[in-house]
Each structure stands twice: as C-alpha cells, then as structure tokens.
Design a protein around this motif. Structure first.
Motif, PDB file in Angstrom:
ATOM      1  N   THR A  51       8.569  10.193  -3.516  1.00 53.83           N
ATOM      2  CA  THR A  51       7.361   9.495  -3.967  1.00 53.83           C
ATOM      3  C   THR A  51       6.502   8.937  -2.839  1.00 53.83           C
ATOM      4  O   THR A  51       5.319   8.680  -3.049  1.00 53.83           O
ATOM      5  CB  THR A  51       7.709   8.342  -4.925  1.00 53.83           C
TER       6      THR A  51
ATOM      7  N   GLY B  87       2.426  -3.213  -7.344  1.00 51.76           N
ATOM      8  CA  GLY B  87       2.798  -2.856  -5.984  1.00 51.76           C
ATOM      9  C   GLY B  87       3.670  -3.835  -5.225  1.00 51.76           C
ATOM     10  O   GLY B  87       4.793  -3.527  -4.855  1.00 51.76           O
TER      11      GLY B  87
ATOM     12  N   VAL C 252       3.431   1.697  -1.965  1.00 57.87           N
ATOM     13  CA  VAL C 252       3.894   1.938  -3.332  1.00 57.87           C
ATOM     14  C   VAL C 252       2.948   2.955  -3.960  1.00 57.87           C
ATOM     15  O   VAL C 252       1.723   2.797  -3.892  1.00 57.87           O
ATOM     16  CB  VAL C 252       3.911   0.623  -4.153  1.00 57.87           C
ATOM     17  N   PRO C 253       3.495   4.016  -4.554  1.00 60.87           N
ATOM     18  CA  PRO C 253       2.622   5.036  -5.158  1.00 60.87           C
ATOM     19  C   PRO C 253       1.652   4.416  -6.163  1.00 60.87           C
ATOM     20  O   PRO C 253       1.999   3.474  -6.886  1.00 60.87           O
ATOM     21  CB  PRO C 253       3.604   5.979  -5.857  1.00 60.87           C
ATOM     22  N   SER C 254       0.453   4.959  -6.220  1.00 57.86           N
ATOM     23  CA  SER C 254      -0.604   4.389  -7.060  1.00 57.86           C
ATOM     24  C   SER C 254      -0.271   4.459  -8.548  1.00 57.86           C
ATOM     25  O   SER C 254      -0.806   3.678  -9.334  1.00 57.86           O
ATOM     26  CB  SER C 254      -1.930   5.093  -6.782  1.00 57.86           C
ATOM     27  N   PHE C 255       0.596   5.380  -8.947  1.00 58.15           N
ATOM     28  CA  PHE C 255       0.938   5.486 -10.363  1.00 58.15           C
ATOM     29  C   PHE C 255       1.972   4.451 -10.803  1.00 58.15           C
ATOM     30  O   PHE C 255       2.316   4.370 -11.983  1.00 58.15           O
ATOM     31  CB  PHE C 255       1.430   6.900 -10.711  1.00 58.15           C
TER      32      PHE C 255
ATOM     33  N   GLY D 210       0.804  -1.224   0.000  1.00 59.30           N
ATOM     34  CA  GLY D 210       0.000   0.000   0.000  1.00 59.30           C
ATOM     35  C   GLY D 210       0.835   1.270   0.000  1.00 59.30           C
ATOM     36  O   GLY D 210       0.328   2.348  -0.309  1.00 59.30           O
TER      37      GLY D 210
ATOM     38  N   PRO E 118       2.614   0.552 -11.314  1.00 60.70           N
ATOM     39  CA  PRO E 118       1.916  -0.740 -11.333  1.00 60.70           C
ATOM     40  C   PRO E 118       2.737  -1.842 -10.652  1.00 60.70           C
ATOM     41  O   PRO E 118       3.955  -1.758 -10.577  1.00 60.70           O
ATOM     42  CB  PRO E 118       1.768  -1.023 -12.841  1.00 60.70           C
TER      43      PRO E 118
END
Length: 119
Positions: free
Chosen positions: A82, A41, A34-37, A32, A39
C-alpha cells in the motif's frame, strides 16, 4: 547457537521499537504516507507506532512472540503493497529501498514466528 538466536531476536526488536517511537514523535509528518483511500491518516500513524513498539517488547521479553511475529509480518506486507509498491509504480525509485526493507523484515518475522510456533 541459543545465544546467537537471542542476540538476533534482540537486534530484530530494536528497529521496530525505534520505528514505533519515530511514528509517535513525527505522526503529523508521516500522515502523508498513509494511502489516500484510508481515512484518518494521523490516527493510523499512531496505531502503527504503538503496534511496532508492542511487537518490539514482545520479541524482547518473549511473550506472545508467535502472534506478534505473524502480525508484524502482515503489517510489513501491508506497507509493501500500500505504500512502497504504489510509489515505485508511480516512478519513485527511492521506494525500492523501503519495499525491500519491509519485505525482508516480513520474511524475518515469519522465520521468528516459526521458532515459536506451537505444534
């Protein structure tokens, strides 16, 4: 003075080894962060864990230390920009601790790299 540098190098390596093991043991929980942008994770959590362990080993055995320190500094700065900075901007004041920790680790990694830089 040489003994102090050796002790410092080992002390610097220990947290990276532990952080790396934590990434491998708790990958699903850390995914969770890992930045959402980005892929994939959980994949990146495993890659990061392996990179941290590799850096710790490199620092401890003094093999490829210059490269490992530069890459570790870069990784820490990626975390700063990030993970921690967006959290801080989003109002999470607890992100400040992580930001400062990773910023300090990046600086120390660059100092270690300077000790192993080949002219």
């Amino acid at each position: 003075m040489k003994n102090l540098k050796s002790i410092g190098r080992y002390l610097f390596a220990v947290p990276f080894g532990i952080f790396g093991l934590m990434h491998l043991m708790s990958a699903n929980d850390m995914a969770g962060m890992v930045p959402s942008f980005v892929p994939g994770g959980v994949f990146w959590v495993y890659v990061t864990g392996l990179a941290l362990i590799a850096a710790a080993v490199s620092f401890a055995i003094q093999k490829h230390t210059y490269l490992a320190a530069l890459l570790t500094a870069a990784l820490m700065l990626v975390f700063v920009f990030t993970v921690h900075l967006p959290g801080l901007i989003g109002g999470n004041m607890m992100a400040m601790g992580g930001l400062l920790k990773d910023l300090g680790l990046a600086g120390a990694a660059l100092m270690l790299a300077s000790d192993y830089q080949q002219d």
